[in-house]
Design a protein around this motif. Structure first.
Motif, PDB file in Angstrom:
ATOM      1  N   PHE A  79      43.498 -20.336 -38.216  1.00 22.66           N
ATOM      2  CA  PHE A  79      43.760 -21.767 -38.375  1.00 22.66           C
ATOM      3  C   PHE A  79      42.839 -22.288 -39.482  1.00 22.66           C
ATOM      4  CE2 PHE A  79      45.198 -20.627 -34.225  1.00 22.66           C
ATOM      5  CZ  PHE A  79      46.334 -21.406 -34.021  1.00 22.66           C
ATOM      6  N   HIS A 332      47.984 -26.431 -40.633  1.00 23.15           N
ATOM      7  CA  HIS A 332      47.907 -27.734 -39.985  1.00 23.15           C
ATOM      8  C   HIS A 332      46.509 -28.016 -39.444  1.00 23.15           C
ATOM      9  CE1 HIS A 332      52.129 -26.588 -39.952  1.00 23.15           C
ATOM     10  NE2 HIS A 332      52.443 -27.864 -39.840  1.00 23.15           N
ATOM     11  N   VAL A 334      44.120 -28.754 -36.539  1.00 22.25           N
ATOM     12  CA  VAL A 334      44.059 -28.560 -35.095  1.00 22.25           C
ATOM     13  C   VAL A 334      42.653 -28.916 -34.634  1.00 22.25           C
ATOM     14  CG1 VAL A 334      45.846 -26.782 -35.138  1.00 22.25           C
ATOM     15  CG2 VAL A 334      43.447 -26.107 -35.287  1.00 22.25           C
ATOM     16  N   ASP A 338      42.213 -28.556 -28.336  1.00 23.30           N
ATOM     17  CA  ASP A 338      43.479 -27.844 -28.133  1.00 23.30           C
ATOM     18  C   ASP A 338      43.281 -26.457 -27.530  1.00 23.30           C
ATOM     19  OD1 ASP A 338      44.929 -29.983 -29.330  1.00 23.30           O
ATOM     20  OD2 ASP A 338      44.525 -29.169 -31.327  1.00 23.30           O
ATOM     21  N   THR A 342      45.990 -24.330 -25.005  1.00 23.75           N
ATOM     22  CA  THR A 342      46.562 -23.172 -25.694  1.00 23.75           C
ATOM     23  C   THR A 342      46.343 -21.894 -24.895  1.00 23.75           C
ATOM     24  OG1 THR A 342      46.218 -24.208 -27.854  1.00 23.75           O
ATOM     25  CG2 THR A 342      46.489 -21.814 -27.812  1.00 23.75           C
ATOM     26  N   SER A 359      48.807 -27.729 -26.537  1.00 29.43           N
ATOM     27  CA  SER A 359      48.976 -26.302 -26.735  1.00 29.43           C
ATOM     28  C   SER A 359      49.410 -26.016 -28.164  1.00 29.43           C
ATOM     29  CB  SER A 359      50.015 -25.743 -25.767  1.00 29.43           C
ATOM     30  OG  SER A 359      50.337 -24.403 -26.109  1.00 29.43           O
ATOM     31  N   LEU A 360      48.791 -25.000 -28.760  1.00 29.97           N
ATOM     32  CA  LEU A 360      49.145 -24.577 -30.115  1.00 29.97           C
ATOM     33  C   LEU A 360      50.207 -23.487 -30.128  1.00 29.97           C
ATOM     34  CD1 LEU A 360      45.535 -24.404 -31.631  1.00 29.97           C
ATOM     35  CD2 LEU A 360      47.163 -26.297 -31.755  1.00 29.97           C
ATOM     36  N   LEU A 363      53.170 -24.163 -32.342  1.00 22.02           N
ATOM     37  CA  LEU A 363      52.737 -24.071 -33.739  1.00 22.02           C
ATOM     38  C   LEU A 363      52.558 -22.616 -34.152  1.00 22.02           C
ATOM     39  CD1 LEU A 363      51.674 -25.310 -36.376  1.00 22.02           C
ATOM     40  CD2 LEU A 363      49.446 -25.567 -35.269  1.00 22.02           C
ATOM     41  N   TRP A 369      55.005 -28.696 -34.707  1.00 24.77           N
ATOM     42  CA  TRP A 369      53.745 -29.442 -34.534  1.00 24.77           C
ATOM     43  C   TRP A 369      53.937 -30.861 -35.015  1.00 24.77           C
ATOM     44  CZ3 TRP A 369      49.948 -28.707 -31.506  1.00 24.77           C
ATOM     45  CH2 TRP A 369      48.684 -29.239 -31.722  1.00 24.77           C
TER      46      TRP A 369
END
Length: 472
Positions: A79, A332, A334, A338, A342, A359-360, A363, A369
């Motif tokens: 990420f 993205h 985050v 999260d 997740t 929750s990711l 994504l 998202w």
């Protein structure tokens, strides 16, 4: 990957993790007795205290200093814009464990303790049948704040100038011999990149690393001012006095910090190698992140307190079992809040209701998202907040009304304030920031309030140690 709207959330988890639809997932369908252990993967959550996002090779401009973490990142999902809620170990980790911002969970001073009305990630996993262990290295993570809840075993290492080698040994000793029978959750907190004590071995280095990892430094490898302030105290006093330092000295201090990153990277490589040797690495869900970054006077200060990117941008790397979706990079924004939803989503477990974190998993799988912004709060000036979108960041101080706006796409170093040039955007983002802060306050006020004595959760010895690091 194209979106598949006909999939249920449970089917998405199954597709992302790739395990058979049994165990924890079947339990949700009522097809398994309550006493049966979960069949999902074991989980390792690694927190690297004070690790800037740009310390990670995958996020760095220029040569990498983290070859072992680079190899781990290649097995994982990276990420690119993960944001911490505060540059402070205590509230930031509690946000990881609760899925709530500090203003909502209410644990951000030495007198705070997490209310029993909130459920933590370890409690959820323990209730689901996971064996849970935690090893930490910072007084701010002591069990009394609420961090010990949900752990079968939870302990802190004694303070020394290095931690990673000792933490690895204890962590490997705690690994069960039969993880396939009962999955485990292991939380590891490393403190090696953090600025250092003077009390330990008369240390004079702001950031200690073993000699074999040190780059060239000043004569004597010491940092002390005429008043005898050394190590972290040297940096603190330089800020208090607003003492200008030569660029070469600031660069030497930053290199010492990076020496600590290189040492930690080598030790993490040893940890991952041993997990591979035991046949655990491929089968595990591993999440690696940090509670905050570190400042080197990019915006006038040392250590960590403000809401600029050097302090709130952190690494977040997620390795799925068998390396599924490895190599994927997520652009993205985050948030550390999260993490709880997740991890529980990936394991097929329910999250507590009304979390601020999301929750990711959607994504991760297909880019689904809604672009929620990330809120952060200044550690020292608690009236100052930032709100980070994918491109812009607004910073607003509720006490003096000062507002800044930065275009992070054009100005990633946050050097040009655009608040006067773009008043409409500034106002819209400031209004959203204010809504987020009000939501935190509303959530906290709705919690049952502890009517007991407001005593510190820290012992006098712990307070003295944290004072030497600039926390008190």
């Amino acid at each position: 990957m194209a979106m598949v709207p006909t999939r249920s959330p449970r089917q998405r988890r199954h597709a992302v993790l790739g395990w058979a639809l049994t165990g924890a997932l079947l339990a949700g369908l009522g097809c398994q007795q309550e006493t049966a252990p979960p069949s999902g993967p074991s989980v390792l959550l690694i927190s690297l205290d004070t690790f800037r996002a740009d310390g990670l090779g995958a996020l760095r401009r220029g040569p990498s200093i983290t070859p072992e973490l680079d190899r781990f990142a290649a097995d994982s999902i990276v990420f690119r814009h993960a944001i911490a809620p505060m540059a402070f170990t205590l509230p930031s980790h509690m946000s990881m464990f609760t899925g709530l911002n500090p203003g909502a969970h209410g644990v951000s001073t030495e007198k705070d303790r997490l209310t029993a009305a909130l459920v933590t990630l370890p409690e959820i996993l323990q209730e689901a049948g996971y064996r849970t262990s935690g090893l930490v290295t910072n007084d701010w993570l002591k069990a009394d704040f609420g961090f010990g809840r949900g752990f079968d075993s939870y302990s802190r290492l004694r303070h020394r100038l290095t931690y990673a080698d000792r933490l690895n040994r204890e962590a490997l000793d705690k690994l069960p011999r039969d993880p396939e029978r009962t999955p485990f959750f292991l939380f590891l907190h490393y403190m090696d990149p953090h600025s250092d004590f003077t009390q330990v071995a008369n240390n004079q280095l702001p950031y200690y690393a073993p000699p074999e990892f040190r780059s060239a430094g000043p004569a004597g490898e010491g940092f002390c001012d005429p008043q005898g302030n050394c190590a972290t105290q040297y940096l603190l006093q330089a800020d208090r006095d607003q003492r200008p330092l030569p660029a070469a000295e600031i660069d030497a201090i930053r290199r010492q910090y990076e020496d600590g990153l290189r040492y930690l990277d080598a030790e993490l490589g040893r940890l991952f190698q041993e997990l591979r040797r035991r046949g655990l690495y491929e089968r595990m869900l591993i999440v690696l992140t940090s509670d905050h970054g570190e400042e080197f006077r990019e915006h006038g200060r040392f250590l960590h307190s403000q809401v600029y990117e050097e302090t709130v941008a952190v690494p977040l790397v997620v390795k799925l079992p068998e390396g599924r979706l490895k190599g994927r990079q997520i652009p993205h924004v985050v948030r550390l809040i999260d993490l709880l939803p997740t991890i529980t989503d990936l394991l097929g477990l329910a999250s507590p209701p009304d979390l601020q974190g999301r929750s990711l998993v959607p994504l991760i799988e297909n880019g689904d998202w809604d672009g929620l912004p990330a809120l952060s709060q200044d550690k020292l000036r608690r009236s100052r907040f930032s709100l980070r979108t994918r491109r812009f960041k607004v910073i607003h101080d509720f006490q003096d009304g000062h507002t800044e706006l930065f275009d992070l796409l054009e100005d990633p170093a946050e050097l040009e304030d655009l608040s006067q040039a773009r008043p409409g955007l500034t106002e819209r983002l400031r209004d959203r920031l204010q809504q987020e802060v009000r939501d935190n306050r509303r959530r906290f006020n709705a919690l049952p309030q502890d009517t007991g004595e407001e005593d510190s959760q820290l012992s006098p010895e712990e307070r003295e140690r944290l004072k030497s690091l600039g926390y008190l």
